[in-house]
Design a protein around this motif. Structure first.
Motif, PDB file in Angstrom:
ATOM      1  N   MET A  39      -4.787   7.373   3.582  1.00 57.56           N
ATOM      2  CA  MET A  39      -4.960   5.885   2.696  1.00 57.56           C
ATOM      3  C   MET A  39      -5.472   6.093   1.280  1.00 57.56           C
ATOM      4  O   MET A  39      -5.039   5.594   0.437  1.00 57.56           O
ATOM      5  CB  MET A  39      -5.559   4.835   3.346  1.00 57.56           C
ATOM      6  N   LEU A  40      -6.569   7.087   1.326  1.00 59.50           N
ATOM      7  CA  LEU A  40      -7.114   7.340   0.054  1.00 59.50           C
ATOM      8  C   LEU A  40      -6.108   8.207  -0.856  1.00 59.50           C
ATOM      9  O   LEU A  40      -6.010   7.726  -1.997  1.00 59.50           O
ATOM     10  CB  LEU A  40      -8.331   8.255   0.307  1.00 59.50           C
ATOM     11  N   VAL A  41      -5.168   9.068  -0.254  1.00 61.07           N
ATOM     12  CA  VAL A  41      -4.341   9.694  -0.996  1.00 61.07           C
ATOM     13  C   VAL A  41      -3.275   8.887  -1.566  1.00 61.07           C
ATOM     14  O   VAL A  41      -3.043   8.733  -2.694  1.00 61.07           O
ATOM     15  CB  VAL A  41      -3.629  10.923  -0.047  1.00 61.07           C
ATOM     16  N   ILE A  42      -2.694   7.987  -0.829  1.00 58.67           N
ATOM     17  CA  ILE A  42      -1.885   6.842  -1.077  1.00 58.67           C
ATOM     18  C   ILE A  42      -2.327   6.024  -2.198  1.00 58.67           C
ATOM     19  O   ILE A  42      -1.710   5.671  -3.263  1.00 58.67           O
ATOM     20  CB  ILE A  42      -1.359   5.853   0.095  1.00 58.67           C
ATOM     21  N   ARG A  43      -3.714   5.449  -2.127  1.00 60.38           N
ATOM     22  CA  ARG A  43      -4.390   4.547  -3.031  1.00 60.38           C
ATOM     23  C   ARG A  43      -4.615   5.266  -4.530  1.00 60.38           C
ATOM     24  O   ARG A  43      -4.608   4.724  -5.463  1.00 60.38           O
ATOM     25  CB  ARG A  43      -5.466   4.147  -2.410  1.00 60.38           C
ATOM     26  N   LEU A  44      -4.921   6.483  -4.350  1.00 56.70           N
ATOM     27  CA  LEU A  44      -4.889   7.412  -5.597  1.00 56.70           C
ATOM     28  C   LEU A  44      -3.608   7.630  -6.581  1.00 56.70           C
ATOM     29  O   LEU A  44      -3.650   7.246  -7.572  1.00 56.70           O
ATOM     30  CB  LEU A  44      -5.552   8.727  -5.248  1.00 56.70           C
ATOM     31  N   LEU A  45      -2.484   7.736  -5.760  1.00 57.03           N
ATOM     32  CA  LEU A  45      -1.147   7.793  -6.373  1.00 57.03           C
ATOM     33  C   LEU A  45      -1.116   6.322  -6.921  1.00 57.03           C
ATOM     34  O   LEU A  45      -0.620   6.299  -8.192  1.00 57.03           O
ATOM     35  CB  LEU A  45      -0.357   8.378  -5.490  1.00 57.03           C
ATOM     36  N   LEU A  46      -1.281   5.041  -6.068  1.00 60.28           N
ATOM     37  CA  LEU A  46      -0.825   4.035  -6.908  1.00 60.28           C
ATOM     38  C   LEU A  46      -1.844   3.475  -8.028  1.00 60.28           C
ATOM     39  O   LEU A  46      -1.258   2.969  -8.741  1.00 60.28           O
ATOM     40  CB  LEU A  46      -0.997   2.964  -5.574  1.00 60.28           C
ATOM     41  N   ALA A  47      -3.210   4.118  -7.804  1.00 66.68           N
ATOM     42  CA  ALA A  47      -4.016   3.623  -8.924  1.00 66.68           C
ATOM     43  C   ALA A  47      -3.777   4.688 -10.338  1.00 66.68           C
ATOM     44  O   ALA A  47      -3.767   4.004 -11.271  1.00 66.68           O
ATOM     45  CB  ALA A  47      -5.448   3.861  -8.611  1.00 66.68           C
ATOM     46  N   THR A  48      -3.020   5.774  -9.926  1.00 67.65           N
ATOM     47  CA  THR A  48      -2.684   6.536 -11.079  1.00 67.65           C
ATOM     48  C   THR A  48      -1.538   5.955 -11.781  1.00 67.65           C
ATOM     49  O   THR A  48      -1.394   5.660 -13.071  1.00 67.65           O
ATOM     50  CB  THR A  48      -2.695   7.893 -10.842  1.00 67.65           C
ATOM     51  N   ILE A  49      -0.743   5.569 -11.117  1.00 68.47           N
ATOM     52  CA  ILE A  49       0.634   4.718 -11.541  1.00 68.47           C
ATOM     53  C   ILE A  49       0.272   3.545 -12.242  1.00 68.47           C
ATOM     54  O   ILE A  49       0.775   3.215 -13.427  1.00 68.47           O
ATOM     55  CB  ILE A  49       1.602   4.395 -10.405  1.00 68.47           C
ATOM     56  N   MET A  50      -0.508   2.701 -11.559  1.00 65.24           N
ATOM     57  CA  MET A  50      -0.803   1.323 -12.331  1.00 65.24           C
ATOM     58  C   MET A  50      -1.661   1.668 -13.625  1.00 65.24           C
ATOM     59  O   MET A  50      -1.511   0.853 -14.497  1.00 65.24           O
ATOM     60  CB  MET A  50      -1.597   0.322 -11.195  1.00 65.24           C
ATOM     61  N   ALA A  51      -2.630   2.508 -13.526  1.00 68.59           N
ATOM     62  CA  ALA A  51      -3.695   2.635 -14.780  1.00 68.59           C
ATOM     63  C   ALA A  51      -2.632   3.133 -15.902  1.00 68.59           C
ATOM     64  O   ALA A  51      -2.774   2.836 -17.108  1.00 68.59           O
ATOM     65  CB  ALA A  51      -4.621   3.677 -14.591  1.00 68.59           C
ATOM     66  N   GLY A  52      -1.588   3.939 -15.291  1.00 69.90           N
ATOM     67  CA  GLY A  52      -0.807   4.621 -16.608  1.00 69.90           C
ATOM     68  C   GLY A  52      -0.141   3.397 -17.222  1.00 69.90           C
ATOM     69  O   GLY A  52       0.338   3.319 -18.363  1.00 69.90           O
TER      70      GLY A  52
END
Length: 270
Positions: A39-52
Motif C-alpha cells: 500500500m505504501l508503494v501504491i500511495r507513493l505513486l498516487l501522491a506523486t501524480i496528485m502533487a504533479g
C-alpha cells in the motif's frame, strides 16, 4: 429495540476517531499477510501524480481566483488524501503506529480526507463533463489540464477505494455533504460581497449564479441529492470489495484470537 440500537451505535461512531483494526488503514485489500509495503508503494505513486497535477494547476493560473473554484477545492482534498495516506503507510512500515482501537490523530485526518475527497472528486468530475465542458472553447493545452483536474483526480480516488481497506461508514456521509454545502454557502456569500470570477463575471460558475437564486438553489439541491446517492454507492462498493477480498485473498487467520491446545490431543496433555 432501543437497547439493541444503543449497543450498535455510539456518538464516537459519528467521528473518525476509532476503528477495530488499525491495519485497515495501511494494508491493501488484495494481499496476503500483514506487510504495509504494497500500500505504501501504491500511495507513493498516487501522491506523486496528485502533487504533479496540483503544481501544474497552480502554475498555469497563479491568481487568487484559483481558490474560489470547486474544482480546485476537490484537487486540494485529493492531494491531501494521497499525502496523508502516504504518511500513514510510512509510519506503518517504520512500526510507529500504536496499538488499540483509538486512532492516532494523523490516521483520523487521513480517514476524514478519504471520506470527503473520494466523493467530491467523482461529483466534480460528473458536474464538469455533464454541465460545464464546452469543447469549442477549449485549447489543446487547457484540455489536458481539464482532463487531469476533472478526470485523473477521480481515477486516483477510485484506485484508493479499490486497493485500500479503508472503511466507509454511512454515518460519515455528513462530512462530504457538509463540504459541498459549505461551498454552496461560500459561493452565495462571495456573490453577495460583489465577488467575480477571473473574467469579471458576477458568479463563480454560470450554472451557480446567485443572481437567479431559484435556479441556483435547484442546482445545489440536485447536487446534494446526487452526492448522497454516490456516497451510498461507494459504501456498497467498499462492502463488496471487503467481502470479495476476504473470501478470496486475505489471510484471515491473522485476525483470529489465539486458541489454546486441545486437551484431548497429545500436545494438549503436556
Amino acid at each position: 429495540m432501543v437497547k439493541c440500537f444503543r449497543k450498535s451505535f455510539s456518538l464516537s461512531d459519528l467521528w473518525v476517531s476509532s476503528h477495530e483494526r488499525l491495519s485497515d488503514f495501511y494494508l491493501t485489500s488484495w494481499q496476503r499477510g500483514d506487510s504495509p509495503v504494497p500500500m505504501l508503494v501504491i500511495r507513493l505513486l498516487l501522491a506523486t501524480i496528485m502533487a504533479g497535477i496540483f503544481v501544474w494547476s497552480i502554475t498555469t493560473s497563479p491568481t487568487p481566483y484559483w481558490l474560489i473554484y470547486l474544482t480546485n477545492w476537490g484537487l486540494l482534498m485529493v492531494t491531501l488524501l494521497t499525502l496523508s495516506g502516504t504518511v500513514v503507510s510510512l509510519l506503518a512500515v517504520c512500526k510507529q503506529l500504536p496499538d488499540g482501537s483509538a486512532l492516532p490523530w494523523y490516521v483520523s485526518i487521513y480517514w476524514l480526507f478519504y471520506n470527503i475527497a473520494i466523493t467530491m472528486a467523482i461529483i466534480i468530475t460528473a458536474l464538469y463533463w455533464i454541465l460545464l465542458y464546452n469543447p469549442e472553447q477549449r485549447e489543446q493545452e487547457g484540455f489536458w489540464l481539464d482532463l487531469a483536474t476533472h478526470g485523473f483526480n477521480s481515477c486516483v480516488a477510485f484506485v484508493e477505494i479499490a486497493m485500500a481497506r479503508t472503511p466507509i461508514r454511512l454515518l460519515h456521509i455528513y462530512q462530504p455533504l457538509g463540504v459541498g454545502l459549505w461551498y454552496a454557502a461560500f459561493s452565495g456569500i462571495y456573490y453577495a460581497a460583489g465577488g467575480t470570477d477571473g473574467n469579471g463575471n458576477p458568479f463563480i460558475y454560470e450554472i451557480l449564479n446567485w443572481a437567479e437564486p431559484g435556479d441556483a438553489s435547484i442546482i445545489v439541491a440536485i447536487t446534494a441529492a446526487s452526492l448522497i446517492v454516490l456516497y451510498a454507492v461507494l459504501w456498497g462498493v467498499s462492502l463488496c470489495r471487503d467481502r470479495i477480498s476476504t473470501s478470496l485473498i486475505r489471510t484471515t487467520s491473522l485476525e483470529l484470537p489465539f486458541a489454546p491446545p486441545d486437551r484431548h490431543s497429545p500436545s494438549g496433555m503436556v
